[in-house]
Design an enzyme around this catalytic site. Structure first.
Site, PDB file in Angstrom:
ATOM      1  N   TYR A 319       0.875  -1.181   0.000  1.00 14.04           N
ATOM      2  CA  TYR A 319       0.000   0.000   0.000  1.00 14.04           C
ATOM      3  C   TYR A 319       0.909   1.227   0.000  1.00 14.04           C
ATOM      4  O   TYR A 319       0.796   2.121   0.836  1.00 14.04           O
ATOM      5  CB  TYR A 319      -0.934   0.002   1.203  1.00 14.04           C
ATOM      6  CG  TYR A 319      -1.712  -1.276   1.409  1.00 14.04           C
ATOM      7  CD1 TYR A 319      -2.901  -1.518   0.736  1.00 14.04           C
ATOM      8  CD2 TYR A 319      -1.245  -2.258   2.283  1.00 14.04           C
ATOM      9  CE1 TYR A 319      -3.617  -2.701   0.935  1.00 14.04           C
ATOM     10  CE2 TYR A 319      -1.943  -3.438   2.486  1.00 14.04           C
ATOM     11  CZ  TYR A 319      -3.126  -3.655   1.810  1.00 14.04           C
ATOM     12  OH  TYR A 319      -3.822  -4.815   2.004  1.00 14.04           O
ATOM     13  N   CYS A 413      -4.006   4.287  10.492  1.00 15.65           N
ATOM     14  CA  CYS A 413      -4.736   5.498  10.881  1.00 15.65           C
ATOM     15  C   CYS A 413      -6.052   5.158  11.568  1.00 15.65           C
ATOM     16  O   CYS A 413      -6.866   6.051  11.805  1.00 15.65           O
ATOM     17  CB  CYS A 413      -4.992   6.379   9.657  1.00 15.65           C
ATOM     18  SG  CYS A 413      -6.014   5.601   8.392  1.00 15.65           S
TER      19      CYS A 413
END
Length: 457
Positions: A319, A413
């Site tokens: 990612y 996150c």
């Protein structure tokens, strides 16, 4: 114990047994919950309340309710017994007390702005600990660290912002969980350069959404305009003529990911960890001005100090976005090592290819992480994992463990998806070696974590 009243806006039929949206109640506020809500109860029903602080007695206005709902949602409209940690909100449009006193909801995006910064970080640490306990079975307290200038009041840190447009063509933002767009005249969380654009002074009729990127290094900003269906080229160029000439402007179609140059560049130039990065259009980049250096430092420290990132090592950046971590990983392993950089978004993967074109030890692959790992058996000394908010998921975690790395640096996150994935690693015989948490989103409920995960054996 709660008391009840119906506000005039709730309508004449609202009553104790039919607590519809607009009904007001007095409640005692309990613990914080994941998502920026605080838990209260009314006649046995859970209410998730925004704009509160644990220990307060407040009057709330129901915003989402119904007899069949398992829980309700509400905003604070009056504080009857305040917490010592309550401070004046820095931004009127996001202040629930001010907004509802004028008859409407606050904008989202600064839901903890009524709480002192130190208490905000304590509350975020509580959320992280609760998620780790509930989803990963870990009893672990982790300090949420401040980053950058600790004397800025948690303001002026956003390099990127997304805006809607009001029916009258003015810049605005959505209320929480609502299609309502409220006009704004400033964005205190953003860098000064974003506010200096003064987009709220423009007639934006014909535009549905605006994305703004203002790099922290002071290079040329980019404004992306998403036109409403049927907006004429003449109207778009009328808006273009109102924008500062030293700003790049492009139109974009969010559904297709297409970006069309109108003036200047369709990308911005970012700087981090001694490298320069091109980031196109809506391509992902960390929002906080100090986040890139902070996260690169945390990841490389974990891997280097543990002996997992050395010259000649084989590593992967999954990612990978535009290559924020890929570039310093390539520095660390040198030309005798290798770095696999995987990103699903085609435009962002092209950015990574441009950003790393001079690094022969780097292989850029565009595609879904699970597909890339499935196509060819690979083994790595260490991995960097920075998935979107939904996390990696069980299937990817299983694939990662099968590649045989000695360590994984997991950047997240979202504490819930991180804790869930950590539970999958535990089931596979891995453990959390170390964890840091950073307050990269002051005055909001969000936080960032960097965990070092290693095989238990």
């Amino acid at each position: 114990m709660t008391s009840h009243r119906t506000s005039p806006q709730a309508g004449p039929h609202a009553n104790e047994n039919q607590a519809g949206a607009g009904t007001e109640l007095v409640v005692d506020i309990g613990a914080i919950a994941h998502g920026g809500h605080f838990v209260a109860r009314h006649e046995g029903r859970v209410i998730f309340v925004r704009h509160a602080i644990p220990g307060e007695k407040v009057r709330i206005r129901l915003t989402d309710s119904g007899d069949s709902s398992s829980f309700w949602r509400a905003d604070v409209v009056e504080v009857l017994e305040p917490s010592a940690d309550r401070v004046p909100h820095f931004w009127k449009p996001a202040d629930s007390l001010s907004a509802w006193s004028h008859g409407g909801p606050p904008v989202g995006g600064a839901e903890l702005g009524h709480i002192s910064l130190q208490r905000q970080r304590t509350l975020k640490a509580e959320v992280l600990a609760e998620q780790l306990k509930r989803l990963a079975g870990l009893d672990l307290a982790t300090e949420v660290e401040a980053v950058g200038d600790n004397h800025d009041g948690g303001l002026g840190w956003r390099t990127r912002a997304s805006f809607a447009v009001t029916p009258k063509g003015r810049l605005g933002m959505h209320a929480h969980r609502s299609d309502v767009v409220l006009p704004i005249k400033e964005m205190p969380l953003a860098l000064p350069g974003l506010n200096e654009l003064k987009l709220w002074d423009l007639d934006l009729s014909g535009i549905a959404r605006i994305e703004v990127a203002v790099p922290a290094n002071g290079t040329r900003p980019l404004i992306l305009l998403a036109p409403e269906e049927g907006t004429s080229p003449k109207r778009i160029h009328s808006i273009l003529s109102q924008l500062p000439h030293d700003v790049s402007v492009a139109s974009f179609d969010p559904s297709k990911g297409e970006v069309l140059q109108l003036r200047g560049r369709t990308w911005v130039q970012e700087s981090a960890a001694g490298h320069e990065y091109r980031v196109t259009g809506e391509g992902f980049w960390q929002i906080h001005k100090d986040a890139p250096d902070t996260l690169v430092g945390a990841v490389t420290d974990y891997l280097s100090n543990g002996g997992y990132l050395q010259p000649g090592a084989a590593v992967a950046d999954l990612y990978a976005g535009a290559g924020l971590f890929t570039a310093p990983l390539a520095d660390a392993v040198g030309v005798t090592g290798s770095v696999l950089s995987v990103e699903g978004a085609p435009g962002t993967s092209r950015d990574a290819r441009k950003n790393l074109h001079g690094e022969p030890q780097v292989e850029i692959v565009q595609g879904r992480v699970e597909r890339v790992l499935h196509q060819r058996a690979r083994s790595f000394d260490s991995l960097v994992l920075d998935p979107p908010r939904a996390g990696a998921g069980k299937a990817v975690v299983k694939q990662l463990m099968a590649t045989g790395p000695r360590a994984i640096a997991y950047v997240s996150c979202d504490p819930a998806s991180f804790a869930r994935d950590l539970g999958y690693f535990h089931q596979g015989g891995w453990r959390l070696e170390a964890l840091r948490a950073f307050d990269l989103y002051p005055n909001t409920h969000h936080l960032e974590t960097v965990g070092l995960i290693v095989p238990s054996s």
